[in-house]
Write a protein that holds these residues in place. Structure first.
Motif, PDB file in Angstrom:
ATOM      1  N   GLY A 155       0.835  -1.203   0.000  1.00 39.14           N
ATOM      2  CA  GLY A 155       0.000   0.000   0.000  1.00 39.14           C
ATOM      3  C   GLY A 155       0.866   1.248   0.000  1.00 39.14           C
ATOM      4  O   GLY A 155       0.602   2.220  -0.713  1.00 39.14           O
ATOM      5  N   ARG A 156       1.919   1.216   0.790  1.00 40.69           N
ATOM      6  CA  ARG A 156       2.830   2.373   0.843  1.00 40.69           C
ATOM      7  C   ARG A 156       3.556   2.538  -0.488  1.00 40.69           C
ATOM      8  O   ARG A 156       3.799   3.660  -0.924  1.00 40.69           O
ATOM      9  N   ILE A 157       3.890   1.416  -1.116  1.00 46.56           N
ATOM     10  CA  ILE A 157       4.543   1.512  -2.429  1.00 46.56           C
ATOM     11  C   ILE A 157       3.596   2.198  -3.418  1.00 46.56           C
ATOM     12  O   ILE A 157       3.998   3.074  -4.179  1.00 46.56           O
ATOM     13  N   PHE A 158       2.337   1.813  -3.365  1.00 50.99           N
ATOM     14  CA  PHE A 158       1.319   2.453  -4.212  1.00 50.99           C
ATOM     15  C   PHE A 158       1.269   3.956  -3.932  1.00 50.99           C
ATOM     16  O   PHE A 158       1.208   4.769  -4.842  1.00 50.99           O
ATOM     17  N   LEU A 159       1.262   4.284  -2.642  1.00 57.52           N
ATOM     18  CA  LEU A 159       1.167   5.702  -2.256  1.00 57.52           C
ATOM     19  C   LEU A 159       2.391   6.479  -2.753  1.00 57.52           C
ATOM     20  O   LEU A 159       2.256   7.563  -3.326  1.00 57.52           O
ATOM     21  N   MET A 160       3.572   5.927  -2.551  1.00 59.39           N
ATOM     22  CA  MET A 160       4.786   6.624  -2.975  1.00 59.39           C
ATOM     23  C   MET A 160       4.784   6.786  -4.490  1.00 59.39           C
ATOM     24  O   MET A 160       5.139   7.839  -5.018  1.00 59.39           O
ATOM     25  N   LYS A 161       4.358   5.742  -5.168  1.00 65.53           N
ATOM     26  CA  LYS A 161       4.289   5.786  -6.629  1.00 65.53           C
ATOM     27  C   LYS A 161       3.367   6.915  -7.084  1.00 65.53           C
ATOM     28  O   LYS A 161       3.730   7.717  -7.945  1.00 65.53           O
ATOM     29  N   GLU A 162       2.194   6.985  -6.465  1.00 65.90           N
ATOM     30  CA  GLU A 162       1.235   8.010  -6.871  1.00 65.90           C
ATOM     31  C   GLU A 162       1.768   9.418  -6.589  1.00 65.90           C
ATOM     32  O   GLU A 162       1.572  10.331  -7.379  1.00 65.90           O
ATOM     33  N   VAL A 163       2.438   9.564  -5.456  1.00 69.63           N
ATOM     34  CA  VAL A 163       3.009  10.875  -5.133  1.00 69.63           C
ATOM     35  C   VAL A 163       4.112  11.212  -6.134  1.00 69.63           C
ATOM     36  O   VAL A 163       4.158  12.304  -6.696  1.00 69.63           O
ATOM     37  N   LEU A 164       4.981  10.256  -6.398  1.00 67.25           N
ATOM     38  CA  LEU A 164       6.102  10.506  -7.307  1.00 67.25           C
ATOM     39  C   LEU A 164       5.623  10.753  -8.735  1.00 67.25           C
ATOM     40  O   LEU A 164       6.238  11.488  -9.496  1.00 67.25           O
ATOM     41  N   GLU A 165       4.505  10.146  -9.081  1.00 65.14           N
ATOM     42  CA  GLU A 165       3.943  10.379 -10.420  1.00 65.14           C
ATOM     43  C   GLU A 165       3.176  11.685 -10.485  1.00 65.14           C
ATOM     44  O   GLU A 165       2.770  12.113 -11.553  1.00 65.14           O
ATOM     45  N   GLY A 166       2.932  12.264  -9.316  1.00 62.56           N
ATOM     46  CA  GLY A 166       2.218  13.536  -9.289  1.00 62.56           C
ATOM     47  C   GLY A 166       0.706  13.393  -9.268  1.00 62.56           C
ATOM     48  O   GLY A 166      -0.024  14.341  -9.515  1.00 62.56           O
ATOM     49  N   ASN A 167       0.217  12.197  -8.945  1.00 60.55           N
ATOM     50  CA  ASN A 167      -1.233  11.992  -8.916  1.00 60.55           C
ATOM     51  C   ASN A 167      -1.844  12.202  -7.540  1.00 60.55           C
ATOM     52  O   ASN A 167      -3.062  12.201  -7.398  1.00 60.55           O
ATOM     53  N   LEU A 168      -0.997  12.287  -6.531  1.00 58.38           N
ATOM     54  CA  LEU A 168      -1.505  12.365  -5.169  1.00 58.38           C
ATOM     55  C   LEU A 168      -0.684  13.397  -4.402  1.00 58.38           C
ATOM     56  O   LEU A 168       0.537  13.451  -4.531  1.00 58.38           O
ATOM     57  N   GLN A 169      -1.381  14.228  -3.621  1.00 59.44           N
ATOM     58  CA  GLN A 169      -0.688  15.202  -2.784  1.00 59.44           C
ATOM     59  C   GLN A 169       0.174  14.468  -1.765  1.00 59.44           C
ATOM     60  O   GLN A 169      -0.270  13.491  -1.160  1.00 59.44           O
ATOM     61  N   MET A 170       1.353  14.973  -1.567  1.00 56.00           N
ATOM     62  CA  MET A 170       2.261  14.325  -0.622  1.00 56.00           C
ATOM     63  C   MET A 170       1.631  14.186   0.764  1.00 56.00           C
ATOM     64  O   MET A 170       1.780  13.165   1.431  1.00 56.00           O
TER      65      MET A 170
ATOM     66  N   LEU B  97     -14.174   3.774   8.057  1.00 61.41           N
ATOM     67  CA  LEU B  97     -14.767   4.223   6.791  1.00 61.41           C
ATOM     68  C   LEU B  97     -13.716   5.094   6.122  1.00 61.41           C
ATOM     69  O   LEU B  97     -13.364   6.165   6.615  1.00 61.41           O
ATOM     70  N   LEU B  98     -13.176   4.630   5.032  1.00 56.00           N
ATOM     71  CA  LEU B  98     -12.082   5.338   4.370  1.00 56.00           C
ATOM     72  C   LEU B  98     -12.615   5.969   3.086  1.00 56.00           C
ATOM     73  O   LEU B  98     -13.279   5.298   2.297  1.00 56.00           O
ATOM     74  N   HIS B  99     -12.326   7.239   2.910  1.00 53.11           N
ATOM     75  CA  HIS B  99     -12.783   7.844   1.655  1.00 53.11           C
ATOM     76  C   HIS B  99     -11.885   8.952   1.136  1.00 53.11           C
ATOM     77  O   HIS B  99     -12.159   9.545   0.107  1.00 53.11           O
ATOM     78  N   LYS B 100     -10.781   9.244   1.850  1.00 55.17           N
ATOM     79  CA  LYS B 100      -9.857  10.264   1.346  1.00 55.17           C
ATOM     80  C   LYS B 100      -8.950   9.625   0.286  1.00 55.17           C
ATOM     81  O   LYS B 100      -8.697   8.424   0.331  1.00 55.17           O
ATOM     82  N   PRO B 101      -8.450  10.453  -0.627  1.00 56.86           N
ATOM     83  CA  PRO B 101      -7.632   9.872  -1.706  1.00 56.86           C
ATOM     84  C   PRO B 101      -6.489   8.996  -1.200  1.00 56.86           C
ATOM     85  O   PRO B 101      -6.256   7.903  -1.718  1.00 56.86           O
ATOM     86  N   GLY B 102      -5.792   9.493  -0.166  1.00 55.66           N
ATOM     87  CA  GLY B 102      -4.653   8.727   0.350  1.00 55.66           C
ATOM     88  C   GLY B 102      -5.078   7.398   0.949  1.00 55.66           C
ATOM     89  O   GLY B 102      -4.292   6.463   1.046  1.00 55.66           O
ATOM     90  N   GLU B 103      -6.344   7.314   1.358  1.00 58.71           N
ATOM     91  CA  GLU B 103      -6.847   6.061   1.932  1.00 58.71           C
ATOM     92  C   GLU B 103      -7.319   5.106   0.840  1.00 58.71           C
ATOM     93  O   GLU B 103      -7.340   3.898   1.022  1.00 58.71           O
ATOM     94  N   LEU B 104      -7.723   5.682  -0.278  1.00 56.27           N
ATOM     95  CA  LEU B 104      -8.319   4.844  -1.329  1.00 56.27           C
ATOM     96  C   LEU B 104      -7.285   4.295  -2.310  1.00 56.27           C
ATOM     97  O   LEU B 104      -7.439   3.172  -2.808  1.00 56.27           O
ATOM     98  N   VAL B 105      -6.256   5.093  -2.585  1.00 56.62           N
ATOM     99  CA  VAL B 105      -5.260   4.674  -3.581  1.00 56.62           C
ATOM    100  C   VAL B 105      -4.744   3.247  -3.340  1.00 56.62           C
ATOM    101  O   VAL B 105      -4.725   2.434  -4.258  1.00 56.62           O
ATOM    102  N   PRO B 106      -4.377   2.912  -2.099  1.00 60.76           N
ATOM    103  CA  PRO B 106      -3.826   1.565  -1.911  1.00 60.76           C
ATOM    104  C   PRO B 106      -4.840   0.449  -2.148  1.00 60.76           C
ATOM    105  O   PRO B 106      -4.453  -0.715  -2.239  1.00 60.76           O
ATOM    106  N   TYR B 107      -6.094   0.786  -2.240  1.00 60.53           N
ATOM    107  CA  TYR B 107      -7.109  -0.254  -2.476  1.00 60.53           C
ATOM    108  C   TYR B 107      -7.481  -0.384  -3.952  1.00 60.53           C
ATOM    109  O   TYR B 107      -8.390  -1.122  -4.301  1.00 60.53           O
ATOM    110  N   GLU B 108      -6.814   0.358  -4.815  1.00 66.16           N
ATOM    111  CA  GLU B 108      -7.266   0.408  -6.207  1.00 66.16           C
ATOM    112  C   GLU B 108      -7.026  -0.867  -7.006  1.00 66.16           C
ATOM    113  O   GLU B 108      -7.661  -1.089  -8.029  1.00 66.16           O
ATOM    114  N   SER B 109      -6.073  -1.685  -6.555  1.00 61.19           N
ATOM    115  CA  SER B 109      -5.776  -2.931  -7.289  1.00 61.19           C
ATOM    116  C   SER B 109      -5.695  -4.099  -6.335  1.00 61.19           C
ATOM    117  O   SER B 109      -5.422  -3.932  -5.154  1.00 61.19           O
TER     118      SER B 109
END
Lengths: 362, 426, 479
Positions: free
Chosen positions: B49-64, C17-29
């Motif tokens: 999950g953290r790898i996903f988060l770091m990836k998204e931040v580094l790609e510019g899709n997610l606020q740090m 209940l998670l709904h913020k972007p940072g909470e949802l991204v890790p669940y996308e796949s």
């Protein structure tokens, strides 16, 4: 009076029959008459003409056959290649068919080793209540595609569709077998030994309890290993028992396959060993035998079925009458639930396979 | 896993991160190995999950800032690295990411002060000693403090041991079999000078001459793992100089310091000293590995059999892959019966300064570890890291069970000295 | 905030209940990262009642949902739905009851597969289904996808080891399916539910059957200089009348990856490795081992090793079970396929896969459950190279068609999920799929439960990293 039975010889003829008749009751070899005894208004669909093994490659451990194929024919064919039906279906000599065995959901003593009919069915073809020919599963030993319709058909009593073709997994038959009969002073001792065996790594082909206190155990495997294993088993139990081998052994199990337990109705009950003590109190003199470490009971009931129904209900168990005069073969607790009702209606919207017309149901 | 990280823009450190993210196949084998996932049960708090988060931040899709809370909760224990079949260098990823993100972060003045406080004291034994003395006064008012300040106080011992200045050279006893350089460690010098005392004695007894180079500093791991890359580089450059001599090995007796030194090649990736860093890292060994390779001199039997649980420090087991050697050392003490701690591969929650920055999770993990240790039936717990030592001692005490906790080399030293082991804590 | 979401907030406390972007991204796949979709929210129920409340909320607001355990599906089966609810069951991870005498375990759906065997081990019992993901994957997910493993020929799949389940149907009603008995006297509703890929409901309590641990294992590792020889060895073992607990084959690429991952001590120069495991009572296994030795000797293995200790056995298996993920070391991206062919067609299938691999200029690593003809070709590609993913997907599709043409199946154990739904029509005719769809609609008229999975032709309500190759190829379409 019911109409004379229809005798289709192809899946297309079964489809035709479903489309043109209001209510149908499928019958295979008629070895379980309580399940193929038509209600008022039901036309019997005799599937014994829909017979024959279609594919069998011993190297695959798989065969495909028409639903009306007799078990005897299948077993003879498998035996030529050293293979067998591991779920050990009963009533072979009485003409039971593959389709009937699946629809009734019947297995025998040797289910103990590898599992029951639900564990070996791989594929089905059936005609649904609208006359559509439907396939489910496949004909390879492993498959996870789509809903598992083959399993759904096990125990469906013809009420979800008319089976026309089935595919099964089979196994190499044990090259040698031996049986051990052990008498215990009473039920308690026998049950204790049953539990010990069931929880042990000893691999039994059969683990039967013949009340009041006899355990019947069957070993199978390579002949050279069998004597040592038999000794190991006797040491584990701390008693020698009465060994059976050779022709006597085969004959013993062949005769049991007929389920000629005694006079009266033949009933199957699903249970666990934990239920046996209370049930034994209630069943009185009815001849019976518990199979597969207490998971399966076959009994002969020579009294009002209503009385047995009451006993089973009180014990929280369900039963299925296989032979005997009844229009309600399912006894004991009501297994009906909303998922079952909905799925049944999805496959048979007009109630063509229902015991009673839908309108007449609650 | 595919990514669209702009590696060129991020530079050499970006390469490290992109490579790690690419290697992840998101299979989930890291989940059971991750202490925060075990405790929190959320995908954001798992390695993948953290790898996903770091990836998204580094790609510019997610606020740090959206990703930060979950990345902060990572212990950096690298349990996931051990579990990962596809070989994701997660440790390198998270350290590098923290170094990349830290300068861009917004932190409250209090947080900043707290972090600076840690960075300016822990790596310097003299300052740490002074601060710890002050902290003991703080214990008096502990109940009144916010959790962030309470945590460090809880971990402080009741009494601080006397400081023990270390000589520059400790000669081998008897025939010299090897000559090594030794990194003395920061916090352990203050909190448990006995670790070094025991280590040096056992080395000498085994014919090893030990040099403790004067110019050495903190290994920099503490700074690197909290995103202070500049500070880490400073420390590391000092050590590159200090340990430049010709030694058979560079030894550490603290898991975190050993893995810190071994991380130099990643830290210096793209820097002029890259090659030098790789050379140093290649010579770094945990003292247990070194002793086993050298061949341990015979240990006299214990006075009575002793059940010993060896606790795997993450930075030994996961970061350096050192599991068998310390156990083998312990087994070579006649009378020691080694028992395994259930769930042994899971971090105790110490993790550098983690127990100071995330006290709640750290405490949950600490208690969990202490209970597992008790369940193992051990009479003595042995570990190879000061952080684990403090954490385990604290949580055993909280459960009211003051088991003897020792460094691996302390047990060995006592065995050589045929000292009694059964009495309470040292 | 969405008013429906406000209502959901009353059902679940903030932490669950998670709904913020940072909470949802890790669940996308899940474990198939070629697909991604962002759910509206994730809820983490901790009880049957909460699962029921979430499902009822979905039914009321017509919001599609996906239930998920550890998210390890290789077929995209637990991929969320864009704008749908994700019901994360990993916190419902308690062992509710372990009865060693009756040999059953009752678990919540988030309980991990391997933990069942761990909990049962002190009693000499274990849980037989062993998917490679067993240290991670949950029983709920195993049941939904009828997971298999290395021991299916002899012991069957998940559905053969689940006795009963308490299920929340898509309309929020609860039903109890099955019983503690191995037998039944009516239709096998539990059998239907097993492997229904989350389309028919969510299990919240699952009763599992435990088996006594075999007395002895005999694990043989045979190395071959060709894949074909290893395949023939499997046929020879079967023909000899032996019924091994497992027969596994790995090719050289898979060997390389697994060895790098876990250092199992595999012979690295082998073109194919065959693992055969016998198990059972000691005298029987010893006798079988002699027959097996003969068969393996004749099969042309150039090196044969027998595990001498349990550690050696576990090492052999660890390498095999890490093989999929380990392939991540050889290639930045890969697709795991999961086709089945009749065992006698294994050689033919492998030959054809080799030819396809050459034709598409993509490396294919092979790891498979040879005993039941379950192939796992891993197609290696680099998603950053233009067109490679497209070629990889096409190659994967060709392999599935090949499996069906040889009389097999498009999935042995990973399920259809997202990935293979377009190939359902290769295997089933319209009437077959229509019957399945009728069953589904009877229970879920709004098609809320795991919408977009298993059935072909449904619009995949998810977003990709770029257009999906199946889409480009016109096999699937969106909007």
């Amino acid at each position: 009076m019911s109409a004379p039975p229809l005798q289709p010889t192809s899946a297309a003829e079964v489809q035709e029959a479903v489309r043109t008749h209001r209510r149908l009751l499928p019958r295979g070899g008629g070895s379980k008459p309580a399940l193929s005894w038509p209600h008022e208004g039901q036309t019997v669909l005799d599937l014994s003409g829909l017979s024959g093994v279609l594919e069998y490659d011993p190297g695959e451990y798989v065969f495909v056959a028409r639903a009306g194929t007799r078990l005897a024919e299948v077993e003879a064919l498998l035996a030529q290649h050293g293979q067998y039906l591991p779920f050990d279906p009963p009533l072979v000599a009485q003409g039971a068919t593959l389709g009937g065995t699946v629809a009734a959901g019947l297995s025998g003593p040797m289910r103990q080793r590898y599992g029951g009919v639900r564990d070996f069915i791989l594929g089905v073809q059936f005609v649904d209540g609208e006359g559509q020919l439907v396939r489910g599963g496949g004909k390879v030993v492993k498959n996870a595609a789509g809903f598992d319709l083959p399993k759904l058909m096990v125990g469906s009593l013809g009420r979800l569709g008319i089976l026309t073709e089935v595919a099964f997994k089979v196994f190499p038959a044990p090259k040698a077998t031996a049986t051990l009969l052990l008498d215990f002073p009473g039920l308690e001792g026998a049950l204790e030994a049953l539990y010990r065996l069931a929880g042990s790594p000893i691999e039994l082909y059969a683990l039967d309890l013949q009340p009041p206190g006899t355990l019947v155990l069957r070993l199978g495997g390579l002949p050279e290993a069998l004597p040592a294993r038999l000794e190991g088993l006797q040491a584990f139990l701390g008693r020698g028992g009465e060994p059976l081998s050779g022709e006597a052994e085969t004959a013993y199990w062949r005769s049991l396959n007929e389920l000629n337990l005694g006079e009266g109705a033949l009933v199957k009950v699903a249970l666990t060993a934990r239920r046996i003590p209370a049930l034994e109190q209630a069943l009185g003199q009815a001849p019976r035998r518990y199979l597969s470490a207490g998971n399966l009971l076959y009994l002969a009931w020579n009294a009002e079925l209503k009385a047995l129904d009451t006993i089973l209900q009180a014990q929280g168990l369900s039963g299925l009458v296989l032979k005997g005069a009844t229009h309600r073969p399912q006894i004991g607790i009501d297994l009906g639930q909303v998922m079952g009702h909905k799925v049944t209606k999805a496959l048979d919207p007009q109630g063509k396979f229902a015991q009673e017309p839908y309108a007449a149901q609650d | 896993m595919q990514h669209k990280i702009d590696v060129e823009q991020l530079g050499p450190q970006g390469e490290i991160m992109a490579h790690a993210i690419e290697a992840c196949v998101h299979c989930g084998f890291c989940l059971p190995a991750c202490p925060t996932y075990q405790v929190l049960g959320e995908e954001m708090d798992s390695p993948r999950g953290r790898i996903f988060l770091m990836k998204e931040v580094l790609e510019g899709n997610l606020q740090m800032e959206e990703a930060q809370p979950y990345l902060d909760k990572c212990l950096g224990c690298q349990g996931c690295v051990t579990a990962c079949p596809s070989g994701v260098p997660y440790g390198e990823l998270i350290s590098t990411y923290r170094g990349w993100s830290e300068p861009q972060r917004h932190r409250s003045p209090f947080q900043k002060l707290f972090r600076i406080g840690l960075q300016e004291t822990l790596p310097y034994p003299a300052r740490f000693r002074a601060a710890a003395r002050l902290g003991r006064l703080g214990k008096l008012v502990q109940p009144l403090l916010p959790p962030m300040l309470k945590a460090p106080l809880e971990l402080l011992p009741e009494a601080l041991p006397q400081s023990e200045p270390l000589p520059e050279i400790i000669p081998a006893l008897g025939e010299r079999r090897a000559r090594v350089a030794f990194l003395a460690g920061c916090a352990q010098q203050v909190l448990q000078p006995g670790f070094n005392r025991a280590t040096l004695r056992v080395l000498a007894q085994n014919g090893v001459e030990v040099v403790i180079p004067k110019g050495q500093s903190c290994c920099g791991a503490l700074a690197l793992h909290t995103g202070e890359r500049g500070r880490a580089l400073q420390f590391a450059r000092t050590n590159l100089k200090a340990f430049a001599g010709d030694y058979d090995a560079i030894l550490t007796n603290a898991a975190g310091c050993g893995s810190g030194l071994k991380e130099y090649p990643v830290l210096f990736h793209g820097e002029p000293e890259q090659a030098q860093a790789a050379q140093l890292a290649a010579r770094v060994k945990d003292v247990s590995v070194f002793l086993l390779e050298l061949g341990l001199k015979e240990v006299p039997p214990l006075k009575r059999p002793l059940k010993v649980a060896y606790h795997d420090a993450c930075h030994l087991a996961h970061a350096q892959g050192v599991r068998a050697e310390p156990r083998q050392l312990l087994r070579s003490i006649p009378g020691v019966e080694l028992v395994e701690i259930p769930e042994g591969e899971l971090c105790c929650g110490s993790a550098g300064t983690y127990n100071l920055e995330q006290p709640a999770i750290a405490a949950t993990l600490g208690e969990r570890k202490a209970r597992h240790i008790l369940a193992s039936g051990a009479e003595v717990v042995v570990t190879g890291n000061i952080g684990c030592f403090t954490q385990i001692q604290t949580h055993l005490k909280k459960l009211g069970r003051e088991l003897l906790v020792l460094h691996t080399l302390e047990l060995l030293e006592r065995a050589y000295a045929q000292a009694a082991l059964q009495e309470g804590p040292s | 905030m969405n008013p429906a979401l406000t209502e959901l907030e009353r059902l679940f406390p903030p932490g669950r209940l998670l709904h913020k972007p940072g909470e949802l991204v890790p669940y996308e796949s899940d474990a198939l990262t070629a697909f991604r979709a962002r759910p509206l929210a994730v809820v983490l129920p901790e009880s049957h009642a909460e699962v029921q409340a979430a499902v009822r909320w979905c039914a009321k607001h017509q919001i599609p949902y996906v239930a998920r355990g550890s998210g390890t599906s290789l077929s995209g089966g637990s991929l969320p739905i864009d704008g749908g609810l994700l019901i994360g069951l990993n916190r419902m991870n308690r062992l509710l009851r372990l009865d060693p005498v009756e040999r059953i375990a009752v678990v919540q759906p988030g309980f991990i597969n391997l933990q069942v065997s761990n909990a049962a081990a002190p009693y000499g019992l274990y849980y037989a289904p062993d998917p490679s993901s067993q240290p991670v994957s949950t029983i709920g997910g195993n049941l939904a996808f009828n997971s298999g493993g290395a021991h299916c020929l002899k012991y069957g799949m998940t559905s053969n080891h689940v006795l009963a389940a308490k299920v929340v149907l898509p309309d929020g009603e609860t039903v109890e399916l099955g019983s503690e008995s191995l037998e039944n006297t009516g239709p096998d509703w539990l059998g239907l539910f097993a492997g229904s890929e989350g389309l028919l409901g969510i299990a919240t309590e699952i009763t599992l059957r435990l088996l006594p641990k075999p007395e002895t294992y005999h694990t043989v590792l045979a190395a071959y200089d060709s894949l074909a020889k290893a395949g023939e060895a499997v046929a020879a073992v079967v023909a000899s009348g032996l019924l091994p607990g497992a027969m596994e084959i790995m090719d050289s690429l898979a060997i390389e990856a697994a060895e790098a991952a876990v250092k199992a001590g595999y012979p690295l120069e082998a073109r194919a490795l065959l693992i055969v495991e016998l198990e059972g009572e000691t005298p029987q296994v010893e006798a079988e081992a002699r027959y097996l030795e003969e068969v393996i000797q004749k099969s042309g293995a150039y090196e044969v090793r027998v595990a001498r200790s349990n550690e050696e056995r576990l090492k052999i298996w660890k390498g095999r079970k890490a093989a999929f993920s380990a392939v991540g070391r050889l290639s930045p991206d890969y697709i795991v396929q999961d086709g089945v062919v009749p065992r006698s067609r294994l050689g033919q299938a492998l030959q054809a896969i080799e030819e396809l691999s050459a034709r598409y200029s993509l490396r294919v690593a092979n790891v498979f459950h040879a005993g039941d003809g379950n192939l796992h070709p891993l197609i290696l590609y680099n998603g950053r190279l233009e067109g490679e993913l497209h070629r990889a997907e096409e190659l994967a599709g060709e392999i599935l068609k090949l499996c069906v043409a040889l009389g097999g199946s498009i999935t042995g154990e990973h399920g259809v999920g997202m990935e293979k739904k377009a190939y359902m029509t290769e295997m089933f005719r319209e009437a077959d799929l229509a019957a399945m769809q009728r069953i589904r609609l009877a229970l879920d008229p709004q098609e809320l439960a795991n919408r977009g999975k298993m059935f072909p032709g449904e619009t995949p309500a998810q977003s990709f990293h770029g257009a999906h190759p199946l889409e480009k190829a016109g096999v699937i379409s969106r909007e």
